[in-house]
Motif scaffolding. Structure first.
Motif, PDB file in Angstrom:
ATOM      1  N   SER A  36       0.871  -1.653   0.363  1.00 54.29           N
ATOM      2  CA  SER A  36       0.272  -0.016   0.250  1.00 54.29           C
ATOM      3  C   SER A  36       0.626   1.316   0.356  1.00 54.29           C
ATOM      4  O   SER A  36       1.721   1.512   0.791  1.00 54.29           O
ATOM      5  CB  SER A  36      -0.941  -0.123   1.336  1.00 54.29           C
ATOM      6  OG  SER A  36      -2.103   1.241   1.441  1.00 54.29           O
ATOM      7  N   ASP A  37       0.731   1.875  -1.121  1.00 47.33           N
ATOM      8  CA  ASP A  37       1.528   3.421  -0.733  1.00 47.33           C
ATOM      9  C   ASP A  37       1.012   4.172   0.375  1.00 47.33           C
ATOM     10  O   ASP A  37       2.144   5.015   0.581  1.00 47.33           O
ATOM     11  CB  ASP A  37       0.903   4.715  -1.675  1.00 47.33           C
ATOM     12  CG  ASP A  37       0.850   3.755  -3.542  1.00 47.33           C
ATOM     13  OD1 ASP A  37       1.403   3.065  -3.308  1.00 47.33           O
ATOM     14  OD2 ASP A  37      -0.106   4.257  -4.332  1.00 47.33           O
ATOM     15  N   LEU A  43       2.814  -1.652  10.942  1.00 46.26           N
ATOM     16  CA  LEU A  43       2.980  -2.803  11.426  1.00 46.26           C
ATOM     17  C   LEU A  43       2.045  -3.582  10.701  1.00 46.26           C
ATOM     18  O   LEU A  43       0.345  -3.143  10.858  1.00 46.26           O
ATOM     19  CB  LEU A  43       3.104  -2.822  12.869  1.00 46.26           C
ATOM     20  CG  LEU A  43       4.130  -1.622  13.220  1.00 46.26           C
ATOM     21  CD1 LEU A  43       4.394  -1.547  14.495  1.00 46.26           C
ATOM     22  CD2 LEU A  43       5.484  -2.522  12.274  1.00 46.26           C
ATOM     23  N   PHE A  44       1.852  -4.790  11.449  1.00 47.29           N
ATOM     24  CA  PHE A  44       0.939  -6.193  10.954  1.00 47.29           C
ATOM     25  C   PHE A  44       1.197  -6.319  12.160  1.00 47.29           C
ATOM     26  O   PHE A  44       1.591  -6.314  13.613  1.00 47.29           O
ATOM     27  CB  PHE A  44       1.352  -6.852  10.110  1.00 47.29           C
ATOM     28  CG  PHE A  44       2.006  -6.987   8.447  1.00 47.29           C
ATOM     29  CD1 PHE A  44       1.246  -5.910   8.127  1.00 47.29           C
ATOM     30  CD2 PHE A  44       3.222  -6.917   8.447  1.00 47.29           C
ATOM     31  CE1 PHE A  44       0.972  -5.701   6.814  1.00 47.29           C
ATOM     32  CE2 PHE A  44       3.311  -6.205   6.765  1.00 47.29           C
ATOM     33  CZ  PHE A  44       2.846  -6.579   6.264  1.00 47.29           C
ATOM     34  N   ASP A  45      -0.573  -7.243  12.799  1.00 50.38           N
ATOM     35  CA  ASP A  45      -0.514  -8.342  13.732  1.00 50.38           C
ATOM     36  C   ASP A  45       0.410  -9.417  13.597  1.00 50.38           C
ATOM     37  O   ASP A  45       0.475  -9.727  12.293  1.00 50.38           O
ATOM     38  CB  ASP A  45      -2.134  -8.564  14.147  1.00 50.38           C
ATOM     39  CG  ASP A  45      -2.853  -7.652  13.976  1.00 50.38           C
ATOM     40  OD1 ASP A  45      -2.602  -6.562  14.537  1.00 50.38           O
ATOM     41  OD2 ASP A  45      -4.405  -7.718  13.501  1.00 50.38           O
ATOM     42  N   CYS A  75       5.010  -6.154  14.285  1.00 53.18           N
ATOM     43  CA  CYS A  75       5.792  -6.943  12.997  1.00 53.18           C
ATOM     44  C   CYS A  75       6.172  -5.921  11.688  1.00 53.18           C
ATOM     45  O   CYS A  75       3.974  -5.264  12.279  1.00 53.18           O
ATOM     46  CB  CYS A  75       4.774  -8.217  13.134  1.00 53.18           C
ATOM     47  SG  CYS A  75       4.505  -8.786  11.878  1.00 53.18           S
ATOM     48  N   GLY A  76       6.878  -5.971  11.391  1.00 54.02           N
ATOM     49  CA  GLY A  76       6.760  -5.091  10.274  1.00 54.02           C
ATOM     50  C   GLY A  76       6.859  -5.615   9.132  1.00 54.02           C
ATOM     51  O   GLY A  76       8.004  -6.805   9.042  1.00 54.02           O
ATOM     52  N   PRO A  77       6.800  -5.132   7.946  1.00 55.09           N
ATOM     53  CA  PRO A  77       7.677  -5.597   6.648  1.00 55.09           C
ATOM     54  C   PRO A  77       9.113  -6.139   6.618  1.00 55.09           C
ATOM     55  O   PRO A  77      10.075  -4.698   7.333  1.00 55.09           O
ATOM     56  CB  PRO A  77       6.485  -5.244   5.959  1.00 55.09           C
ATOM     57  CG  PRO A  77       6.811  -4.001   6.006  1.00 55.09           C
ATOM     58  CD  PRO A  77       6.030  -4.315   7.662  1.00 55.09           C
TER      59      PRO A  77
END
Length: 273
Positions: A36-37, A43-45, A75-77
């Motif tokens: 996503s831009d 962050l993610f779950d 938790c992130g990319p």
């Protein structure tokens, strides 16, 4: 307290304020298919099914963690380059534009030395140290323009982040991209190929049939049930040695037997060799 890394469990531990931070690198990382831009620094779950092996590894190393509560999760990319090394130096397609990126989550560790070399690079036109393995020009455009190669090799570089690199180790990802006209002919005669810059080149020959390179399987199942049957991984384990791998002993024995047969034929009356 020093940082602790357990490479067998692919886990690390370090103090963070009044807590102990636990993290690691999954052997089954998940691709983020649609970026996503407006996600910047989002962050993610946390997926506990994916993170579970890290908890087990950390508890094995620090047993008290089994009875310790979780203060917070993150938790992130993360982005990884195809060979797990940074991208540095002058861009091949734009003179005077220099890169210093792609540090594969090791920016704080490599930043000081790489920053110094990059500054020297910009001022003097070349780095003071040998930086070829970090130079962005190490990748041929035919590789960087190939989405499958980038995707597979980046995945493998993450999955093997804590793996020991052995001298006979060959990548499983990004294979069969560039082959010569004799590829199938050599394969039919038992050629075991090695990969160099995307090319499949002859490595050695086996007398035990053909050895085709399989399409990259992200999770190492190769026809078996993912995350349950690791037969292919066990076969690869034979190659993970600083000595000659098992196939070398088989080939030596086969060559010795062939030589002995030829020698016996040469000494038999009425035979010429």
């Amino acid at each position: 307290m020093p940082n602790v890394r357990d490479h067998d469990a692919s886990v690390y531990l370090r103090l963070q304020g009044d807590a102990l931070s636990v993290g690691g690198y999954e052997t089954n990382p998940i691709f983020w298919e649609e970026v996503s831009d407006n996600f910047a620094f989002g962050l993610f779950d946390l997926d506990w099914d994916v993170f579970g092996p890290h908890i087990e590894g950390a508890v094995n190393r620090v047993p008290v963690l089994e009875k310790t509560g979780v203060k917070s999760t993150v938790c992130g990319p993360e982005s990884f380059t195809p060979d797990h090394k940074p991208l540095m130096g002058e861009a091949p397609e734009l003179r005077g534009f220099y890169l210093g990126c792609g540090f594969n989550s090791a920016g704080m560790m490599l930043g000081g030395g790489c920053g110094r070399e990059l500054a020297h690079w910009i001022v003097h036109g070349r780095p003071e140290k040998d930086m070829y393995s970090y130079d962005i020009r190490r990748f041929h455009p035919q590789l960087t323009d190939h989405r499958r190669w980038i995707r597979e090799r980046s995945h493998e570089s993450y999955a093997k982040n804590y793996s020991v690199v052995f001298p006979h180790d060959e990548p499983l990802a990004g294979r069969n991209m560039r082959t010569d006209p004799l590829h199938e002919e050599l394969l039919a005669r038992g050629c075991v190929f090695q990969e160099r810059q995307g090319w499949e080149r002859p490595g050695w020959f086996t007398p035990q049939g053909t050895a085709p390179v399989l399409q990259y399987d992200y999770y190492g199942a190769y026809g078996n049930e993912a995350h349950r049957d690791y037969a292919y991984g066990r076969l690869l384990g034979d190659e993970y040695t600083f000595d000659f791998p098992p196939h070398h002993d088989v080939l030596q024995k086969w060559a010795a037997e062939a030589g002995q047969t030829a020698n016996q034929a040469a000494h038999c009356p009425g035979l010429s060799a």
